[in-house]
Design an enzyme around this catalytic site. Structure first.
Site, PDB file in Angstrom:
ATOM      1  N   ARG A 164      -2.374  30.200 -69.736  1.00 44.62           N
ATOM      2  CA  ARG A 164      -2.771  29.073 -68.718  1.00 44.62           C
ATOM      3  C   ARG A 164      -4.306  29.463 -68.215  1.00 44.62           C
ATOM      4  NH1 ARG A 164       1.340  27.519 -70.257  1.00 44.62           N
ATOM      5  NH2 ARG A 164       3.048  26.302 -69.298  1.00 44.62           N
ATOM      6  N   SER A 240       4.624  23.507 -62.927  1.00 40.01           N
ATOM      7  CA  SER A 240       4.737  24.911 -62.756  1.00 40.01           C
ATOM      8  C   SER A 240       3.405  24.964 -61.496  1.00 40.01           C
ATOM      9  CB  SER A 240       4.572  25.791 -63.626  1.00 40.01           C
ATOM     10  OG  SER A 240       5.461  25.765 -64.711  1.00 40.01           O
ATOM     11  N   GLU A 336      -1.032  28.024 -59.911  1.00 39.84           N
ATOM     12  CA  GLU A 336      -1.591  27.343 -61.117  1.00 39.84           C
ATOM     13  C   GLU A 336      -2.626  26.360 -61.267  1.00 39.84           C
ATOM     14  OE1 GLU A 336      -2.383  26.451 -64.803  1.00 39.84           O
ATOM     15  OE2 GLU A 336      -0.626  25.276 -63.881  1.00 39.84           O
TER      16      GLU A 336
HETATM   17  N1  EPU Z   1      14.558  30.634 -64.335  1.00 42.51           N
HETATM   18  C1  EPU Z   1      15.417  30.839 -63.233  1.00 42.51           C
HETATM   19  N2  EPU Z   1      15.305  29.872 -61.862  1.00 42.51           N
HETATM   20  C2  EPU Z   1      14.509  29.175 -61.759  1.00 42.51           C
HETATM   21  C3  EPU Z   1      13.749  28.920 -62.928  1.00 42.51           C
HETATM   22  C4  EPU Z   1      13.806  29.651 -64.138  1.00 42.51           C
HETATM   23  O1  EPU Z   1      16.228  31.844 -62.776  1.00 42.51           O
HETATM   24  O2  EPU Z   1      14.347  28.138 -60.947  1.00 42.51           O
HETATM   25  C5  EPU Z   1      14.722  31.322 -65.440  1.00 42.51           C
HETATM   26  C6  EPU Z   1      15.284  30.740 -66.651  1.00 42.51           C
HETATM   27  O3  EPU Z   1      16.586  30.529 -66.280  1.00 42.51           O
HETATM   28  C7  EPU Z   1      15.073  31.161 -67.679  1.00 42.51           C
HETATM   29  C8  EPU Z   1      13.330  31.800 -67.246  1.00 42.51           C
HETATM   30  O4  EPU Z   1      13.321  31.899 -65.811  1.00 42.51           O
HETATM   31  O5  EPU Z   1      15.522  32.654 -67.971  1.00 42.51           O
HETATM   32  C9  EPU Z   1      12.139  30.872 -67.880  1.00 42.51           C
HETATM   33  O6  EPU Z   1      12.519  29.601 -67.338  1.00 42.51           O
HETATM   34  P1  EPU Z   1      11.991  28.274 -68.090  1.00 42.51           P
HETATM   35  O7  EPU Z   1      12.360  28.407 -69.628  1.00 42.51           O
HETATM   36  O8  EPU Z   1      12.612  27.169 -67.271  1.00 42.51           O
HETATM   37  O9  EPU Z   1      10.231  28.587 -68.001  1.00 42.51           O
HETATM   38  P2  EPU Z   1       9.420  29.069 -67.047  1.00 42.51           P
HETATM   39  O10 EPU Z   1       9.071  30.385 -67.127  1.00 42.51           O
HETATM   40  O11 EPU Z   1      10.150  28.803 -65.507  1.00 42.51           O
HETATM   41  C10 EPU Z   1       7.247  28.159 -68.393  1.00 42.51           C
HETATM   42  C11 EPU Z   1       6.063  27.272 -68.205  1.00 42.51           C
HETATM   43  C12 EPU Z   1       6.507  25.682 -68.292  1.00 42.51           C
HETATM   44  C13 EPU Z   1       7.067  25.564 -69.607  1.00 42.51           C
HETATM   45  C14 EPU Z   1       8.273  26.344 -69.750  1.00 42.51           C
HETATM   46  C15 EPU Z   1       8.808  26.424 -71.074  1.00 42.51           C
HETATM   47  C16 EPU Z   1       4.270  28.614 -67.009  1.00 42.51           C
HETATM   48  C17 EPU Z   1       3.808  28.860 -65.534  1.00 42.51           C
HETATM   49  N3  EPU Z   1       5.462  27.501 -67.015  1.00 42.51           N
HETATM   50  O12 EPU Z   1       8.335  28.032 -67.382  1.00 42.51           O
HETATM   51  O13 EPU Z   1       5.300  25.037 -68.065  1.00 42.51           O
HETATM   52  O14 EPU Z   1       7.587  24.181 -69.733  1.00 42.51           O
HETATM   53  O15 EPU Z   1       7.943  27.941 -69.737  1.00 42.51           O
HETATM   54  O16 EPU Z   1       7.939  27.058 -72.007  1.00 42.51           O
HETATM   55  O17 EPU Z   1       4.177  29.301 -67.532  1.00 42.51           O
HETATM   56  C18 EPU Z   1       3.901  23.801 -66.720  1.00 42.51           C
HETATM   57  O18 EPU Z   1       2.993  24.487 -67.110  1.00 42.51           O
HETATM   58  O19 EPU Z   1       3.734  22.928 -65.841  1.00 42.51           O
HETATM   59  C19 EPU Z   1       5.185  24.026 -67.244  1.00 42.51           C
HETATM   60  C20 EPU Z   1       6.193  23.365 -66.671  1.00 42.51           C
END
Ligand code: EPU
Length: 342
Positions: A164, A240, A336
């Site tokens: 990012r 995010s 972010e």
């Molecule tokens: N999780 C939780 N609680 C929550 C959210 C997530 O426990 O409220 C856990 C999930 O269960 C999972 C892990 O965290 O084990 C990762 O969650 P998720 O796959 O939803 O992805 P993320 O790390 O929360 C990142 C990106 C997203 C992108 C997703 C999928 C960043 C800052 N965010 O989110 O990007 O869509 O991975 O690749 O890196 C964005 O940048 O606007 C965005 C949505």
């Protein structure tokens, strides 16, 4: 000369629907208009703030100077065997172009389906999702250097992409206006379904389809995103709100001992990336409501403005989240989206 307006509300131009006013505002549809608008700003000694889709910004207050809505449209492509290089104008909508490329049989963007925003801004924060990031496909971009007024070309190394992150968030911040970006796609339908949530979604279909196509991957990514992430047209948000923090191995293993269910992802240098959404949820803030703003119920990484809140209210909630995570985990969360007008 494009029309330059004074005192324009930016509420329709940011996906968080935050109220703020631009001192001057101009929408540019061609590079000729863009140069004319820059000349206007130079003649009046105004700062210039370019706006893309407005999906990754927080407007904390009014913006002095000229706000430029970059609405350059169009694309061109070059086929070289199985490789296709596509150049997209900065003002094209990201998801529309993902769908357009799929229709043409140009593959590679499917994991990045349904990301809000425009093509130009995608390079600033190196958008990424479901195991793919823009840098993986990136060839080059063209930008106008506001200091010299010249068109400059950046190859991938020059953009200095990170998680990012890019040159345009660091030493190139506020200096360039991106005009177009060129991506390397392929006519060969190779899919990447390593990301756990994507793999699980695809598994449901594994028996009923002859092959896992890029079209299926795109449909699954859209399904996952729609289930977890609020549609900014319905519940204003900027995706995010925090980056996933990267912590040293020793801190990650201490945390995993204390919280055996904490997800974490090893990085090439031995550090670990920890999901900020998980940390926020552990602090009991998932679904928290603070007047008109809140933490999304399905994804704690997303802050929402469901009741007509202000940038100050949203940033106060962000502070509360950061303090809670810092006190409980000794991890500092980084905001972010780019904050303007504070
Ligand atoms: N999780 C939780 N609680 C929550 C959210 C997530 O426990 O409220 C856990 C999930 O269960 C999972 C892990 O965290 O084990 C990762 O969650 P998720 O796959 O939803 O992805 P993320 O790390 O929360 C990142 C990106 C997203 C992108 C997703 C999928 C960043 C800052 N965010 O989110 O990007 O869509 O991975 O690749 O890196 C964005 O940048 O606007 C965005 C949505």
């Amino acid at each position: 000369m494009p029309t330059i307006h004074e005192k324009v509300s930016l509420q329709p131009y940011n996906s968080l629907a935050l109220p703020a006013v631009a001192e001057y505002f101009c929408a540019v549809r061609t590079t000729v208009e863009l140069f004319a608008a820059l000349e206007f700003a130079r003649s009046k000694n105004l700062s210039v703030t370019p706006l893309g889709g407005g999906s990754n910004i927080v407007l904390a207050g009014d913006i002095a100077g000229l706000v430029l809505s970059v609405e350059l449209k169009g694309l061109s492509h070059k086929v070289m065997g199985q490789a296709v290089e596509v150049t997209f104008s900065a003002g094209e909508n990201w998801h529309d172009q993902v769908l357009h490329c799929l229709k043409q049989g140009w593959y590679g963007l499917e994991n990045l389906s349904l990301i809000p925003g425009n093509m130009g801004a995608a390079a600033i924060q190196n958008i990424g999702a479901y195991g793919v990031e823009l840098a993986d496909l990136f060839v080059s971009l063209t930008a106008i250097d506001k200091q010299s007024g010249a068109m400059v070309k950046f190859d991938k190394a020059a953009c200095d992409f990170g998680y990012r992150d890019s040159l345009f968030k660091n030493i190139g911040r506020d200096r360039y206006i991106i005009v177009d970006i060129t991506l390397a796609l392929s006519t060969e339908p190779k899919v990447n379904i390593q990301y756990p949530a994507l793999q699980t979604a695809i598994d449901k279909y594994a028996d009923s389809v002859a092959a896992i196509t890029p079209e299926l991957v795109s449909a699954m990514v859209c399904e996952i995103r729609s289930a977890k992430l609020p549609d900014p047209n319905i519940i204003p948000n900027a995706g995010s709100f925090f980056k996933n923090p990267i912590v040293p191995q020793v801190q990650a293993s201490a945390l995993s001992q204390q919280y055996p269910h904490m997800p974490s992802y090893p990085q090439v240098n031995g550090d670990f990336k920890v999901p900020a959404g998980w940390l926020i949820e552990q602090c009991g803030l998932k679904g928290a409501v603070r007047g008109p703003v809140g933490v999304h119920q399905q994804q704690a990484l997303v802050l929402v403005n469901s009741g007509g809140g202000s940038g100050a209210q949203l940033l106060a909630l962000a502070d509360e989240v950061r303090t809670a995570v810092s006190q409980r985990f000794e991890i500092d969360l980084e905001i972010e989206p780019r904050v303007y007008g504070d």
